[in-house]
Design a protein around this motif. Structure first.
Motif, short mmCIF file in Angstrom:
data_model
loop_
_atom_site.label_atom_id
_atom_site.label_comp_id
_atom_site.label_asym_id
_atom_site.label_seq_id
_atom_site.Cartn_x
_atom_site.Cartn_y
_atom_site.Cartn_z
N LEU A 151 -11.19 8.43 -6.19
CA LEU A 151 -9.77 8.31 -6.48
C LEU A 151 -9.49 6.97 -7.15
O LEU A 151 -10.16 5.98 -6.88
N PRO A 152 -8.47 6.93 -8.02
CA PRO A 152 -8.05 5.64 -8.57
C PRO A 152 -7.59 4.71 -7.45
O PRO A 152 -7.10 5.17 -6.42
N THR A 153 -7.76 3.43 -7.65
CA THR A 153 -7.29 2.47 -6.66
C THR A 153 -5.77 2.50 -6.62
O THR A 153 -5.11 2.25 -7.63
N PRO A 154 -5.18 2.82 -5.46
CA PRO A 154 -3.71 2.89 -5.41
C PRO A 154 -3.11 1.49 -5.39
O PRO A 154 -3.76 0.52 -5.01
N LEU A 155 -1.87 1.40 -5.79
CA LEU A 155 -1.13 0.17 -5.59
C LEU A 155 -0.83 0.01 -4.11
O LEU A 155 -0.63 1.00 -3.40
N ASP A 156 -0.82 -1.23 -3.63
CA ASP A 156 -0.30 -1.39 -2.27
C ASP A 156 1.23 -1.37 -2.37
O ASP A 156 1.81 -1.39 -3.46
N GLU A 157 1.87 -1.30 -1.22
CA GLU A 157 3.32 -1.09 -1.22
C GLU A 157 4.06 -2.24 -1.91
O GLU A 157 5.05 -2.02 -2.62
N LYS A 169 2.90 -6.00 -17.40
CA LYS A 169 4.03 -6.94 -17.36
C LYS A 169 4.35 -7.37 -15.94
O LYS A 169 4.76 -8.51 -15.71
N ALA A 170 4.15 -6.44 -15.00
CA ALA A 170 4.47 -6.74 -13.60
C ALA A 170 3.39 -7.57 -12.93
O ALA A 170 3.60 -8.08 -11.82
N GLY A 171 2.21 -7.66 -13.57
CA GLY A 171 1.13 -8.44 -12.99
C GLY A 171 0.39 -7.73 -11.87
O GLY A 171 -0.28 -8.38 -11.06
N VAL A 172 0.51 -6.40 -11.81
CA VAL A 172 -0.26 -5.62 -10.82
C VAL A 172 -1.47 -5.05 -11.53
O VAL A 172 -1.57 -5.07 -12.76
N HIS A 173 -2.43 -4.51 -10.75
CA HIS A 173 -3.62 -3.99 -11.40
C HIS A 173 -3.28 -2.77 -12.26
O HIS A 173 -2.33 -2.04 -11.98
N ASP A 174 -4.05 -2.58 -13.33
CA ASP A 174 -3.77 -1.51 -14.28
C ASP A 174 -3.77 -0.17 -13.57
O ASP A 174 -4.64 0.13 -12.75
N THR A 183 7.01 -4.30 -6.69
CA THR A 183 7.09 -5.24 -7.80
C THR A 183 7.21 -4.51 -9.13
O THR A 183 8.03 -4.87 -10.00
N LEU A 184 6.39 -3.48 -9.32
CA LEU A 184 6.40 -2.70 -10.56
C LEU A 184 7.76 -2.07 -10.80
O LEU A 184 8.34 -2.17 -11.89
N ILE A 185 8.27 -1.40 -9.79
CA ILE A 185 9.52 -0.67 -9.97
C ILE A 185 10.72 -1.61 -10.06
O ILE A 185 11.67 -1.35 -10.80
N ASN A 186 10.67 -2.72 -9.34
CA ASN A 186 11.76 -3.69 -9.45
C ASN A 186 11.84 -4.29 -10.85
O ASN A 186 12.93 -4.57 -11.36
N LEU A 187 10.68 -4.51 -11.47
CA LEU A 187 10.68 -4.99 -12.85
C LEU A 187 11.33 -3.97 -13.77
O LEU A 187 12.16 -4.31 -14.61
N ALA A 188 10.94 -2.69 -13.59
CA ALA A 188 11.53 -1.63 -14.42
C ALA A 188 13.04 -1.56 -14.21
O ALA A 188 13.81 -1.38 -15.17
#
Length: 303
Positions: free
Chosen positions: A112-118, A240-245, A123-128
């Protein structure tokens, strides 16, 4: 001018097999790749197929794909596509015998792809969200897609196929047409509601035009958004959010992981994600070993 053999097969996949447009496009792309390798034009007469399509040449094409870096999942799909095509071509008397009947592809890689942690998902969605509140329709669309994908664990093809009428904005649910044309209803929460309201009231009207129809998410030219646009957007926002791809499918995996970490029932997650088999959903259970260990330490008398 009569339809090409490939176009006839594509119509069979859509109508006879009722495959999704995403799957049909993938299968037709596989056939084009095979024909290019064999030096057969897309509009070639049926007789050329019978002459060129041999088991040895098909195996050679698969081997060449592997040598040039094709993933096991790609080889598996190539094999499934060509087997489907040759079986159909035999029934249609285009081929005298089935050269791919004995082919067996590798099992697709189950990692499985590495999931984002919560926190990274937040962070990703708050940037969006912050970009959507100050930006234009593209930014509003990105926020709505990310919120809904993460809220519901949707496949990218399912996101792009949604219509405005797919949403029940009173019940906060979305009606999704998944693999095999199986329909499911998935709930979403207030954050996704806010993003969707923003998109529907302020963003979508700016892009809507004659080609929009009932599509929920529109591309910049007004037509239904393409999965490639969504994939590109998710990769760009992650950077842009600085999280893993992460790709849209990775966001779907994150949803499943976080639901299970939160104590959701495995069968509920199966229904929400639209998995045909519980075995598929069970793949996510291995990612939460830390939580399992903590429960063991608390509960087992010999821990």
């Amino acid at each position: 001018m009569s339809e090409s053999v490939g176009d006839q097969w594509g119509e069979y996949l859509r109508v006879g097999r009722r495959m999704s447009e995403h799957t049909v496009d993938a299968y037709l792309g596989d056939l084009r790749a095979l024909l290019d390798y064999l030096g057969i034009g897309w509009d070639a007469p049926a007789g050329e197929f019978a002459h060129a399509l041999t088991q040895r040449r098909i195996r050679s094409w698969l081997a060449d794909t592997l040598v040039h870096g094709g993933a096991r999942s790609t080889i598996a799909r190539h094999t499934a596509a060509v087997r489907n095509f040759t079986a159909w071509a035999v029934r249609e008397e285009i081929l005298p015998s089935d050269p791919a009947a004995a082919l067996s592809g590798p099992r697709a890689d189950q990692r499985l792809p590495t999931p984002l942690d919560e926190s990274d998902a937040r962070t990703l969605i708050n940037l969006a969200k912050s970009e959507a509140l100050t930006g234009g329709p593209s930014q509003m669309r990105a926020w709505a897609i990310l919120e809904l994908t993460y809220a519901c664990g949707l496949r990218v093809s399912e996101v792009c196929a949604l219509d405005v009428s797919s949403l029940n904005r009173e019940a906060l649910t979305v009606r999704v047409l998944g693999k095999g044309n199986k329909e499911r209803v998935v709930p979403y929460g207030p954050p996704a509601e806010d993003a969707l309201d923003h998109w529907l009231v302020r963003g979508r009207p700016q892009l809507a035009g004659e080609t929009s129809g009932s599509a929920l998410f529109l591309g910049d030219r007004g037509g239904r958004i393409d999965p490639r646009v969504v994939r590109s957007m998710v990769h760009r926002m992650a950077a842009k959010a600085g999280v893993h791809d992460i790709a849209p499918h990775g966001l779907r995996h994150s949803t499943a992981t976080h639901l299970l970490q939160g104590g959701a029932d495995l069968r509920a997650v199966q229904e929400m994600l639209g998995h045909a088999s519980l075995v598929t959903t069970q793949r996510y259970t291995h990612v939460d070993t830390a939580r399992l260990s903590a429960i063991y330490q608390r509960a087992h008398p010999r821990a």
